[in-house]
Each structure stands twice: as structure tokens, then as C-alpha cells.
Design a protein around this motif. Structure first.
Motif, PDB file in Angstrom:
ATOM      1  N   GLY A 196     -70.052  36.778   1.698  1.00 14.98           N
ATOM      2  CA  GLY A 196     -70.472  37.767   1.633  1.00 14.98           C
ATOM      3  C   GLY A 196     -71.126  38.370   0.492  1.00 14.98           C
ATOM      4  N   ALA A 197     -71.040  37.640  -0.574  1.00 15.66           N
ATOM      5  CA  ALA A 197     -71.769  38.013  -1.570  1.00 15.66           C
ATOM      6  C   ALA A 197     -73.334  37.558  -1.622  1.00 15.66           C
ATOM      7  N   TRP A 198     -73.196  36.140  -1.042  1.00 13.39           N
ATOM      8  CA  TRP A 198     -74.594  35.697  -0.646  1.00 13.39           C
ATOM      9  C   TRP A 198     -75.285  36.611   0.344  1.00 13.39           C
ATOM     10  N   ASN A 199     -74.608  36.883   1.417  1.00 15.31           N
ATOM     11  CA  ASN A 199     -75.475  37.732   2.245  1.00 15.31           C
ATOM     12  C   ASN A 199     -76.067  39.120   1.995  1.00 15.31           C
ATOM     13  N   CYS A 200     -75.111  39.892   1.006  1.00 20.37           N
ATOM     14  CA  CYS A 200     -75.448  40.889   0.251  1.00 20.37           C
ATOM     15  C   CYS A 200     -76.711  40.922  -0.678  1.00 20.37           C
ATOM     16  N   GLY A 201     -76.671  39.481  -1.437  1.00 18.15           N
ATOM     17  CA  GLY A 201     -78.043  39.408  -2.111  1.00 18.15           C
ATOM     18  C   GLY A 201     -79.160  39.037  -1.354  1.00 18.15           C
ATOM     19  N   LEU A 202     -78.817  38.186  -0.411  1.00 20.33           N
ATOM     20  CA  LEU A 202     -79.840  37.525   0.619  1.00 20.33           C
ATOM     21  C   LEU A 202     -80.709  38.901   1.067  1.00 20.33           C
ATOM     22  N   PHE A 203     -79.782  39.827   1.643  1.00 19.65           N
ATOM     23  CA  PHE A 203     -80.598  40.959   2.428  1.00 19.65           C
ATOM     24  C   PHE A 203     -81.389  41.934   1.501  1.00 19.65           C
ATOM     25  N   ALA A 204     -80.897  42.043   0.472  1.00 18.38           N
ATOM     26  CA  ALA A 204     -81.635  42.936  -0.566  1.00 18.38           C
ATOM     27  C   ALA A 204     -82.725  42.220  -1.086  1.00 18.38           C
ATOM     28  N   ILE A 205     -82.734  40.916  -1.315  1.00 20.52           N
ATOM     29  CA  ILE A 205     -84.030  40.236  -1.745  1.00 20.52           C
ATOM     30  C   ILE A 205     -84.834  40.060  -0.659  1.00 20.52           C
ATOM     31  N   ARG A 206     -84.465  40.309   0.578  1.00 22.26           N
ATOM     32  CA  ARG A 206     -85.436  40.175   1.932  1.00 22.26           C
ATOM     33  C   ARG A 206     -86.350  41.525   1.692  1.00 22.26           C
ATOM     34  N   ASP A 207     -85.619  42.750   1.754  1.00 26.27           N
ATOM     35  CA  ASP A 207     -86.187  43.738   1.298  1.00 26.27           C
ATOM     36  C   ASP A 207     -87.082  43.831   0.294  1.00 26.27           C
ATOM     37  N   ALA A 208     -86.650  43.642  -0.994  1.00 22.08           N
ATOM     38  CA  ALA A 208     -87.624  43.697  -1.931  1.00 22.08           C
ATOM     39  C   ALA A 208     -88.761  42.951  -1.834  1.00 22.08           C
ATOM     40  N   LEU A 209     -88.709  41.808  -1.454  1.00 23.46           N
ATOM     41  CA  LEU A 209     -90.076  41.021  -0.984  1.00 23.46           C
ATOM     42  C   LEU A 209     -90.850  41.279  -0.086  1.00 23.46           C
TER      43      LEU A 209
END
Length: 444
Positions: A196-209
Motif C-alpha cells: 500500500g505504501a509503495w503503490n501510494c508513492g509510485l502513483f505520486a511519482i508517476r504523476d510528478a514525472l
């Protein structure tokens, strides 16, 4: 799926599935396997439980005792659950019949009963389900099945120990970290866990990139695992974490404590009907509930997802500009992005290597016309269901390459959907290497 009376005809294709199934033939063996793997890994294991420990999932730590975790599972086992060949009845008179119950006497082993076990190796997995008498009745496997945990076949053929012990040693030796550089740091156990923590961070980083909120030269990037609103970067992982802690203190991206439902949740149920050639389902399901109680969100308790960011290619693509996409395990993939007044066109790097960009729009338009001409099923909302929220854009994914041959193929719409606004969190860099994506905003 493979039921006892429906053995696949291609034994070579499913040999690893059969080998694992036969090595752990009952739920008792599955529980034994889980315990053996946990013992072999020792302090390198991170175990999360749900529903009163009826489900246990094992992850690998970066090192013994470390709070840095590889956030995709290695092994999971469930006690209880469904006791037949399908989670809901699917028999349709004259069309499909449920597999029969496995014949023969049940083994005389204590502690038997329904359950399942899943062995993971990144995108590959093998799942074995056990019925009410504790024996396996069904298997499922990732595609292509020939590749799924294929090394277990040779390990079992050596016959150096009991089959369950051999499988345990094989699973404990799987290097999950090779699938990608993504990692999470969990200062404490959390209800939403490592994934859950990984997916939350991953999705946010995808948006930021995708939105160019990260410098092109940033080597490492970190995002919080609460809401994904605290994002920072640095020259090294430690530097990115230090910058992230400062951003965390500034943003404080803490979630609110979830409130219990106003009314008790309905009991799980499944109803099926087949009338006038129409099959209908009405199913009520409950998701899993973590055994970890609510954790107060503080700076000290905050989880973080972190990964290295590769630089974009020095030369320009044949279409638009480069953007960086992330796969499910944190691997960075470059894709060509062309923005326009209607939205954008995104093309995976494998497509750029094979399909000429000249005439690409015309080919995608032809795929759209073919898709729009198809008769699509209409679904009526059940009584009491609210109107769906308004949308303002459409997103379509196109397949342009035959993955089996690696050659260009006639484009077709692989998926289509509508949404209110667009989030890049769903752009999986691994999956989109062979595809193109088009966003079209509605005209006022």
C-alpha cells in the motif's frame, strides 16, 4: 484454471504448476511451507497478516532486520475461504458445468480445511486452492505459464529432501529485488502495509514525472506512503530521504482516521440467475482487513517510497518529446509524448523502434473507427445505484506490435475509458512499451 478432472493436455506448459501443486498437496503442507520459508529467511522476512492472521503475506527485507523492504510479495497463505471450484456459482445449464468434487478419501492429517497459497516471483505467480477436505482442487498461473517459477522443476528433480522442503528452499532463494529498484521504508507496521505504501508513492511519482515537476537530472526521488503529497529528490538515496523529510515536515500529508460505516456492512453473499439467455450476478464481498490497528500519522511513523530515476535519452524521439514512465516495480521507461490542444499522444519505446511515426495518427484514427463500430454490451444500473460522476475526457490504449514476434501489427483499441480529468498514475511504463495512448478532452 486446472481442476482435478481437467488436467491440461500440455504437461510441459504447466509442469512447474503441477510440480508445485504435487509438492504441497494439502493446506497443511501449504502452512508448513510458509513456516519453512519464514525460518529460512529469518530476520530478512517481513510478514503482514490480515483477518485475524487467517491470511499471512511474506515480503523480503533489503537486509536482516532492515526497515527497507522490497514491496512486492514472495509468498502468501490463507486459511479458510471458499470451499469449491469457484468463488461464485458459474454453472450455466447446457453451456458450462461446475467441476465435480475430487474423488477419493481425504488424507488423515490434522488441521485440514479450505485455503490457498500463492508463490510469487515478481510478475510470475502460481496459486493453489484447497477445498473443505484440505486437498488441492484448483490451480492458477500467470502468463506465460511455462516461465512461472520454472526453476522449481529441476530443484524437485534432485530429490535432496522432502518436496515441501525443496520448494521452501527454492522460494527462500528467489531474489525479488531483481525485478525493479523500488523500495519502501516502514518505520512501523502499517494497516496498508508495504504494498500500500509503495503503490501510494509510485502513483505520486508517476504523476510528478509526467507533469515535469521533477528536475530531469534528479538521480533519486522519494514520496510519502500516506497520500503521496510529500515528494523530494536528491543525488543519492540518503540525500533524497533527507530532502523528503524536510518536505514531509512542511506538507504534513497525513490522512484522516477512517470512520466506521454508519450502518453495519451486509454479509457476503452471491446470487446467480440464468433466464432467457441472460446470465446475471449479484455479489456482496468484503475486502481483507489488516490486523495492524490504526497508526497515528506522525513524522516519525511516515512511510516512504524511493527509487532511482534514469536520465532521458540525449537525442529527441521521432515524435514529440521524451517523458519518463514507471513500471510496477519502479523501473524507468522512456516514452515519446506529443501534447496538442485536444490532449496528448504517448508512444512506448518498443513501438518507436518498430512502427514508423509517419501516418501514426491515421492508423490510430482507423483503430478508433473500427472500435466505435463494434456493438458493445449495455449494462443497466441496478435500482438505487447513483448516476456516475461527470467525465470530460477519454483515454484509449492501442496495441501496435505483436509481442510474440516483435513486429508491427494492425493497431487496435486494447482499452477505452472516460474520466474527469487525467492522472498519469495509471500509466504503467512496463505495459506501455508495446502500446500507444491517446487522451482526448471533450470540446466545449
Amino acid at each position: 484454471m486446472a481442476a482435478p478432472n481437467e488436467r491440461p493436455t500440455d504437461d510441459v506448459e504447466f509442469r512447474s504448476v503441477h510440480a508445485i501443486r504435487d509438492a504441497i498437496p494439502t493446506r497443511a503442507h501449504a502452512e508448513m511451507l510458509f513456516g519453512m520459508v519464514a525460518d529460512l529467511l529469518g530476520e530478512k522476512a517481513w510478514i503482514e497478516t490480515q483477518d485475524g492472521e487467517s491470511t499471512r503475506t511474506l515480503f523480503r527485507r533489503e537486509a536482516a532486520g532492515s526497515r527497507w523492504i522490497v514491496p512486492w510479495p514472495l509468498l502468501s497463505v490463507t486459511r479458510g475461504g471458499r470451499e469449491g471450484p469457484s468463488p461464485v456459482l458459474t454453472a450455466i445449464p447446457g453451456v458450462y458445468e461446475e467441476p465435480t468434487i475430487r474423488p477419493g478419501p481425504a488424507p488423515k492429517i490434522r488441521g485440514l480445511g479450505p485455503g490457498q497459497i500463492t508463490l510469487h516471483d515478481g510478475p510470475e505467480h502460481v496459486n493453489v486452492c484447497y477445498g473443505g477436505d484440505g486437498r488441492w482442487f484448483e490451480c492458477s498461473v500467470s502468463s506465460p505459464p511455462r516461465n512461472a517459477l520454472a526453476g522449481v522443476v529441476a530443484a524437485l528433480a534432485a530429490k535432496t529432501a522432502s518436496p515441501t522442503e525443496i520448494v521452501a528452499s527454492f522460494v527462500a532463494g528467489i531474489d525479488l529485488g531483481r525485478h525493479g529498484p523500488g523500495r519502501v521504508h516502514l518505520p512501523v507496521a502499517l494497516p496498508h502495509g508495504a504494498q500500500g505504501a509503495w503503490n501510494c508513492g509510485l502513483f505520486a511519482i508517476r504523476d510528478a514525472l509526467f507533469e515535469d515537476r521533477v528536475p530531469a537530472a534528479a538521480p533519486w526521488i522519494a514520496a510519502d506512503g500516506w497520500t503521496g503529497r510529500a515528494i523530494a529528490w536528491g543525488e543519492t538515496r540518503d540525500a533524497a530521504i533527507d530532502a523528503w523529510r524536510a518536505e514531509l515536515a512542511r506538507v504534513r500529508p497525513f490522512p484522516e482516521r477512517p470512520q466506521p460505516p454508519a450502518e453495519p456492512l451486509p454479509e457476503p453473499s452471491a446470487e446467480q440467475s440464468f433466464e432467457d439467455g441472460q446470465l446475471s450476478f449479484r455479489v456482496t464481498l468484503h475486502g481483507p482487513s489488516s490486523d495492524v490497528p490504526w497508526v497515528a500519522p506522525t513524522l516519525e511513523n511516515s512511510p516512504v517510497a524511493v527509487l532511482p530515476i534514469a536520465e532521458m535519452p540525449a537525442s529527441l524521439p521521432s515524435l514529440g518529446m521524451w517523458t519518463r514512465l514507471l513500471g510496477a516495480y519502479g523501473t524507468v521507461r522512456s516514452a515519446a509524448l506529443r501534447r496538442d490542444r485536444q490532449g496528448f499522444t504517448l508512444v512506448g519505446d518498443r513501438v518507436l523502434d518498430v512502427v514508423p511515426h509517419d501516418g501514426l495518427d491515421a492508423r490510430l484514427d482507423a483503430a478508433d473507427r473500427d472500435y466505435d463500430a463494434r456493438p458493445l454490451p449495455r449494462f443497466e444500473r441496478p435500482p438505487g445505484f447513483p448516476e456516475p460522476p461527470p467525465t470530460d475526457c477519454s483515454v484509449r490504449t492501442y496495441r501496435l506490435i505483436d509481442e510474440g514476434t516483435g513486429r508491427a501489427a494492425t493497431p487496435f483499441v486494447a482499452s477505452s475509458g472516460r474520466s474527469a480529468g487525467f492522472r498519469a498514475s495509471g500509466l504503467d511504463g512496463d505495459r506501455l512499451r508495446w502500446s500507444a495512448v491517446r487522451l482526448r478532452r471533450d470540446r466545449n
